[in-house]
Write a protein that holds these residues in place. Structure first.
Motif, PDB file in Angstrom:
ATOM      1  N   VAL A 378       0.906  -1.104   0.007  1.00 37.58           N
ATOM      2  CA  VAL A 378      -0.057  -0.063  -0.020  1.00 37.58           C
ATOM      3  C   VAL A 378       0.742   1.309  -0.005  1.00 37.58           C
ATOM      4  CG1 VAL A 378      -1.784   1.444   1.387  1.00 37.58           C
ATOM      5  CG2 VAL A 378      -1.643  -1.279   0.995  1.00 37.58           C
ATOM      6  N   PHE A 379       0.601   2.206  -0.927  1.00 39.83           N
ATOM      7  CA  PHE A 379       1.714   3.162  -0.829  1.00 39.83           C
ATOM      8  C   PHE A 379       1.067   4.577  -0.895  1.00 39.83           C
ATOM      9  CE2 PHE A 379       3.334  -0.484  -3.135  1.00 39.83           C
ATOM     10  CZ  PHE A 379       4.540  -0.390  -2.909  1.00 39.83           C
ATOM     11  N   THR A 380       1.216   4.988   0.222  1.00 42.18           N
ATOM     12  CA  THR A 380       0.682   6.165   0.502  1.00 42.18           C
ATOM     13  C   THR A 380       1.879   7.614   0.748  1.00 42.18           C
ATOM     14  OG1 THR A 380       0.880   5.731   3.023  1.00 42.18           O
ATOM     15  CG2 THR A 380      -1.018   5.134   1.939  1.00 42.18           C
ATOM     16  N   VAL A 381       1.482   8.536   1.354  1.00 37.44           N
ATOM     17  CA  VAL A 381       2.458   9.535   1.282  1.00 37.44           C
ATOM     18  C   VAL A 381       2.629  10.207   2.808  1.00 37.44           C
ATOM     19  CG1 VAL A 381       3.452  11.970   0.771  1.00 37.44           C
ATOM     20  CG2 VAL A 381       2.095  10.291  -1.052  1.00 37.44           C
ATOM     21  N   PRO A 382       3.727  10.156   3.613  1.00 38.97           N
ATOM     22  CA  PRO A 382       3.960  10.929   4.746  1.00 38.97           C
ATOM     23  C   PRO A 382       3.886  12.079   4.868  1.00 38.97           C
ATOM     24  CG  PRO A 382       5.930   9.818   4.281  1.00 38.97           C
ATOM     25  CD  PRO A 382       5.184   9.664   3.012  1.00 38.97           C
ATOM     26  N   MET A 383       2.820  12.684   5.758  1.00 40.11           N
ATOM     27  CA  MET A 383       2.656  14.074   5.959  1.00 40.11           C
ATOM     28  C   MET A 383       3.121  14.311   7.625  1.00 40.11           C
ATOM     29  SD  MET A 383       1.372  14.955   2.899  1.00 40.11           S
ATOM     30  CE  MET A 383       1.307  16.719   3.316  1.00 40.11           C
ATOM     31  N   MET A 384       3.148  15.641   7.728  1.00 39.09           N
ATOM     32  CA  MET A 384       3.573  15.866   9.241  1.00 39.09           C
ATOM     33  C   MET A 384       2.805  14.964  10.374  1.00 39.09           C
ATOM     34  SD  MET A 384       3.711  19.343  11.451  1.00 39.09           S
ATOM     35  CE  MET A 384       2.118  18.768  11.867  1.00 39.09           C
ATOM     36  N   GLY A 385       1.551  15.119  10.111  1.00 37.29           N
ATOM     37  CA  GLY A 385       0.783  14.406  11.293  1.00 37.29           C
ATOM     38  C   GLY A 385       0.170  13.303  10.958  1.00 37.29           C
ATOM     39  N   GLY A 386       0.206  12.834   9.614  1.00 36.25           N
ATOM     40  CA  GLY A 386      -0.174  11.185   9.214  1.00 36.25           C
ATOM     41  C   GLY A 386       0.134  10.788   7.786  1.00 36.25           C
ATOM     42  N   LEU A 387      -0.926  10.183   7.380  1.00 32.22           N
ATOM     43  CA  LEU A 387      -0.850   9.683   5.884  1.00 32.22           C
ATOM     44  C   LEU A 387      -1.823  10.358   5.051  1.00 32.22           C
ATOM     45  CD1 LEU A 387      -0.532   5.718   6.978  1.00 32.22           C
ATOM     46  CD2 LEU A 387       1.432   7.443   6.087  1.00 32.22           C
ATOM     47  N   ARG A 388      -1.184  10.654   3.754  1.00 32.69           N
ATOM     48  CA  ARG A 388      -2.080  11.086   2.824  1.00 32.69           C
ATOM     49  C   ARG A 388      -2.506   9.947   1.847  1.00 32.69           C
ATOM     50  NH1 ARG A 388      -0.809  15.165  -2.196  1.00 32.69           N
ATOM     51  NH2 ARG A 388      -0.233  13.106  -3.345  1.00 32.69           N
ATOM     52  N   ILE A 389      -3.923   9.875   1.641  1.00 37.59           N
ATOM     53  CA  ILE A 389      -4.292   8.794   0.702  1.00 37.59           C
ATOM     54  C   ILE A 389      -4.908   9.576  -0.513  1.00 37.59           C
ATOM     55  CG2 ILE A 389      -4.387   6.901   2.127  1.00 37.59           C
ATOM     56  CD1 ILE A 389      -7.264   7.444   2.298  1.00 37.59           C
ATOM     57  N   ALA A 390      -4.009   9.297  -1.756  1.00 35.84           N
ATOM     58  CA  ALA A 390      -5.155  10.059  -2.811  1.00 35.84           C
ATOM     59  C   ALA A 390      -6.019   9.012  -3.373  1.00 35.84           C
ATOM     60  CB  ALA A 390      -3.752  10.295  -4.005  1.00 35.84           C
ATOM     61  N   ILE A 391      -7.390   9.431  -2.822  1.00 36.09           N
ATOM     62  CA  ILE A 391      -8.466   8.531  -3.369  1.00 36.09           C
ATOM     63  C   ILE A 391      -8.638   8.820  -4.732  1.00 36.09           C
ATOM     64  CG2 ILE A 391      -9.546   8.304  -0.978  1.00 36.09           C
ATOM     65  CD1 ILE A 391     -11.625  10.342  -1.843  1.00 36.09           C
ATOM     66  N   CYS A 392      -8.330   9.895  -5.516  1.00 30.88           N
ATOM     67  CA  CYS A 392      -8.677  10.294  -6.970  1.00 30.88           C
ATOM     68  C   CYS A 392      -8.023   8.916  -7.579  1.00 30.88           C
ATOM     69  CB  CYS A 392      -7.830  11.543  -7.274  1.00 30.88           C
ATOM     70  SG  CYS A 392      -6.145  11.473  -6.665  1.00 30.88           S
ATOM     71  N   GLY A 393      -6.907   8.109  -6.978  1.00 32.00           N
ATOM     72  CA  GLY A 393      -6.519   7.222  -7.978  1.00 32.00           C
ATOM     73  C   GLY A 393      -6.457   5.844  -7.410  1.00 32.00           C
ATOM     74  N   VAL A 394      -7.579   5.695  -6.203  1.00 27.08           N
ATOM     75  CA  VAL A 394      -7.579   4.306  -5.794  1.00 27.08           C
ATOM     76  C   VAL A 394      -9.019   3.661  -6.207  1.00 27.08           C
ATOM     77  CG1 VAL A 394      -7.635   2.885  -3.677  1.00 27.08           C
ATOM     78  CG2 VAL A 394      -5.979   4.842  -3.780  1.00 27.08           C
ATOM     79  N   PRO A 395      -9.203   2.688  -6.881  1.00 25.87           N
ATOM     80  CA  PRO A 395     -10.234   2.235  -7.262  1.00 25.87           C
ATOM     81  C   PRO A 395     -11.284   1.663  -6.082  1.00 25.87           C
ATOM     82  CG  PRO A 395      -8.474   0.548  -7.997  1.00 25.87           C
ATOM     83  CD  PRO A 395      -8.039   1.839  -7.189  1.00 25.87           C
ATOM     84  N   PHE A 396     -12.571   2.102  -6.198  1.00 25.57           N
ATOM     85  CA  PHE A 396     -13.611   1.602  -5.464  1.00 25.57           C
ATOM     86  C   PHE A 396     -13.171   0.054  -4.432  1.00 25.57           C
ATOM     87  CE2 PHE A 396     -17.894   0.097  -3.957  1.00 25.57           C
ATOM     88  CZ  PHE A 396     -18.299   1.294  -3.273  1.00 25.57           C
ATOM     89  N   GLN A 397     -12.664  -1.095  -5.436  1.00 30.19           N
ATOM     90  CA  GLN A 397     -12.539  -2.156  -4.794  1.00 30.19           C
ATOM     91  C   GLN A 397     -11.632  -2.203  -3.988  1.00 30.19           C
ATOM     92  OE1 GLN A 397     -12.818  -1.350  -7.847  1.00 30.19           O
ATOM     93  NE2 GLN A 397     -10.960  -2.183  -9.225  1.00 30.19           N
ATOM     94  N   LYS A 398     -10.460  -1.599  -4.025  1.00 31.06           N
ATOM     95  CA  LYS A 398      -9.330  -1.553  -3.199  1.00 31.06           C
ATOM     96  C   LYS A 398      -9.340  -0.635  -1.824  1.00 31.06           C
ATOM     97  CE  LYS A 398      -6.180  -2.632  -6.881  1.00 31.06           C
ATOM     98  NZ  LYS A 398      -4.763  -2.168  -7.692  1.00 31.06           N
ATOM     99  N   LEU A 399     -10.564  -0.114  -1.662  1.00 31.09           N
ATOM    100  CA  LEU A 399     -10.523   0.969  -0.422  1.00 31.09           C
ATOM    101  C   LEU A 399     -10.697   0.220   0.937  1.00 31.09           C
ATOM    102  CD1 LEU A 399     -12.982   3.379  -1.969  1.00 31.09           C
ATOM    103  CD2 LEU A 399     -10.583   3.756  -1.340  1.00 31.09           C
ATOM    104  N   LYS A 400     -11.607  -0.927   0.830  1.00 27.32           N
ATOM    105  CA  LYS A 400     -11.515  -1.941   2.178  1.00 27.32           C
ATOM    106  C   LYS A 400     -10.178  -2.331   2.539  1.00 27.32           C
ATOM    107  CE  LYS A 400     -14.522  -5.518   3.572  1.00 27.32           C
ATOM    108  NZ  LYS A 400     -14.083  -5.524   5.097  1.00 27.32           N
TER     109      LYS A 400
END
Ligand SMILES: Cc1ncc(COP(=O)(O)O)c(C=O)c1O
Length: 414
Positions: A378-400
């Motif tokens: 799972v590839f997310t981006v670390p920010m100062m206080g947490g993890l950013r997830i780009a839901i713009c690029g994650v298909p519906f079936q992979k969210l769970k």
């Protein structure tokens, strides 16, 4: 001792781009394990539920019909004259403030931020933004020998922290002539937050108070990169009316981008829009931005400006693009609803989300959590206080599955 060949101001300037790093790692994982086994939530472009890059068909149709000369020719330095008028309509719609306003074409929203920072701050100044922010703000500030300072974005009720904002505005105003503020709303990156009208009233009050000191200026840059996917396009612009009749030492600048709203990321088009009660300040805005365009990129992509003009001038095309965008707004809504529901079910807090391409999940040690998630594909981006997830690029079936893997790492520390 390190030997430098660069000018001293560029010594040791290295981009540590966590977004592209995560994207590159996701690509490698896709090759090794197959795309179906990888969740790439790193990069901020719209992908459909088959993980294909979305290109708005209205834009594609107009683009493919442009004559070659419009694609290859130069444009005027400030931008095509019609574009400079039309982009004001596209930015404001029916919420144009009662003030002087002027646009110049820029290379994306980034170009607008670049120009605003260089033209409206002094070397050594601090620029103010919220503690969750888009990383390039800092790069632009530091490349130009400015610094970035932050205020705490939320209060204990998860609302915009007007008090923390006021304190930092006053602090910066005490030490520099221009207090330069960046607010990224609506649909903030990395969180998807949008200030509502009450929160905006608080911001305007702080600014008006600060502007009582006539020796000083307040520059408010509003970054609206994601405004096209915020649902009702009138409601998400009502804040713009509040820029009417502000004191003459307040300059509001809007950084407008065609990257997302027209899915033209790589075409590098946008605009810097100045808003002021002072005609002289707007004339100066026009002049200095023209000058800096010449000094930076000369002129921008002509065909992208044509695309905006052609769609703007054609009612049918305008309706078509609106319908398409609304479809993708609904797609983002479905994804965010599912992710929020999953997160709730497994007791994982999510930062306040209203709309847009990104959501954020608080983490104890974001860098570490992010590394652990890499191991789980799972590839997310670390920010100062947490993890950013780009839901713009994650298909519906992979969210769970993404939520389930995230909850295992957000509390971890090294
Ligand atoms: C918060 C924010 N502002 C501005 C931009 C500017 O994008 P561009 O330079 O492609 O218009 C982006 C793009 O990712 C962004 O996320």
């Amino acid at each position: 001792m390190a030997i430098h060949v660069t000018g001293s101001h560029m010594h040791d300037k290295v981009i540590n781009d966590k977004i592209f790093k995560a994207g590159a790692a996701a690509k490698v994982a896709c090759e090794r394990f197959g795309t179906e086994n990888v969740v790439d939530a790193s990069i901020g472009v719209l992908l459909d539920d088959n993980e294909k890059l979305v290109s708005l068909s209205t834009v594609e149709k107009v683009f493919r019909n442009l004559p070659m000369s419009e694609i290859t020719n130069y444009a005027p330095i400030a931008g095509l004259p019609d574009y400079l008028e039309n982009v004001l309509d596209v930015v404001f719609r029916d919420c144009r403030p009662d003030a002087y306003a002027k646009a110049l074409a820029t290379a994306g929203g980034t170009g607008a931020i670049h120009h605003a920072v260089w033209n409206y701050t002094d070397i050594g100044d601090s620029i103010l933004t919220s503690d969750w922010y888009w990383g390039p703000y800092q790069i632009v500030a530091e490349a130009f020998l400015r610094k970035l300072e932050t205020f705490t974005m939320f209060d204990e009720n998860r609302r915009f922290n007007t008090e923390a904002f006021r304190v930092k505005v006053e602090e910066l105003q005490a030490k520099q002539t221009n207090t330069f503020i960046i607010l990224n709303t609506p649909a903030h990156n990395p969180m998807g937050y949008s200030l509502d009208d009450d929160e905006w009233d608080g911001v305007i009050e702080v600014i008006k108070n600060a502007a009582k000191n006539k020796e000083k200026n307040i520059i408010l840059l509003v970054d609206i990169a994601y405004i096209a996917y915020c649902g009702d396009q009138h409601d998400c612009r009502t804040f713009m009316k509040k820029f009417s009749g502000l004191p003459e030492n307040v300059m509001v600048i809007i950084a407008y981008s065609m990257s997302k709203g027209y899915t033209l990321y790589g075409q590098r088009a946008g605009a810097i829009v100045g808003i002021s009660s002072s005609r002289a300040a707007i004339e100066e805005f026009d002049s200095v931005n023209n000058y800096l365009c010449r000094a930076t990129w000369s002129n921008i992509n002509r065909s992208a400006m044509d695309i905006l003009n052609i769609i703007h001038d054609d009612k049918g095309l305008t309706e078509q693009i609106e319908t398409e965008r609304d479809g993708y707004y609904q797609m983002l809504r479905r994804r965010s609803d599912v992710f929020l529901a999953e997160a709730k079910a497994i007791n994982m807090p999510v930062m306040p989300y209203v709309s847009g391409f990104f959501m954020s999940v608080p983490a104890k040690d974001p860098e570490f959590a992010c590394e652990k998630l890499f191991e789980d594909n799972v590839f997310t981006v670390p920010m100062m206080g947490g993890l950013r997830i780009a839901i713009c690029g994650v298909p519906f079936q992979k969210l769970k599955i993404m939520a389930e893997r995230m909850v295992k790492v957000v509390h971890l520390t090294r």
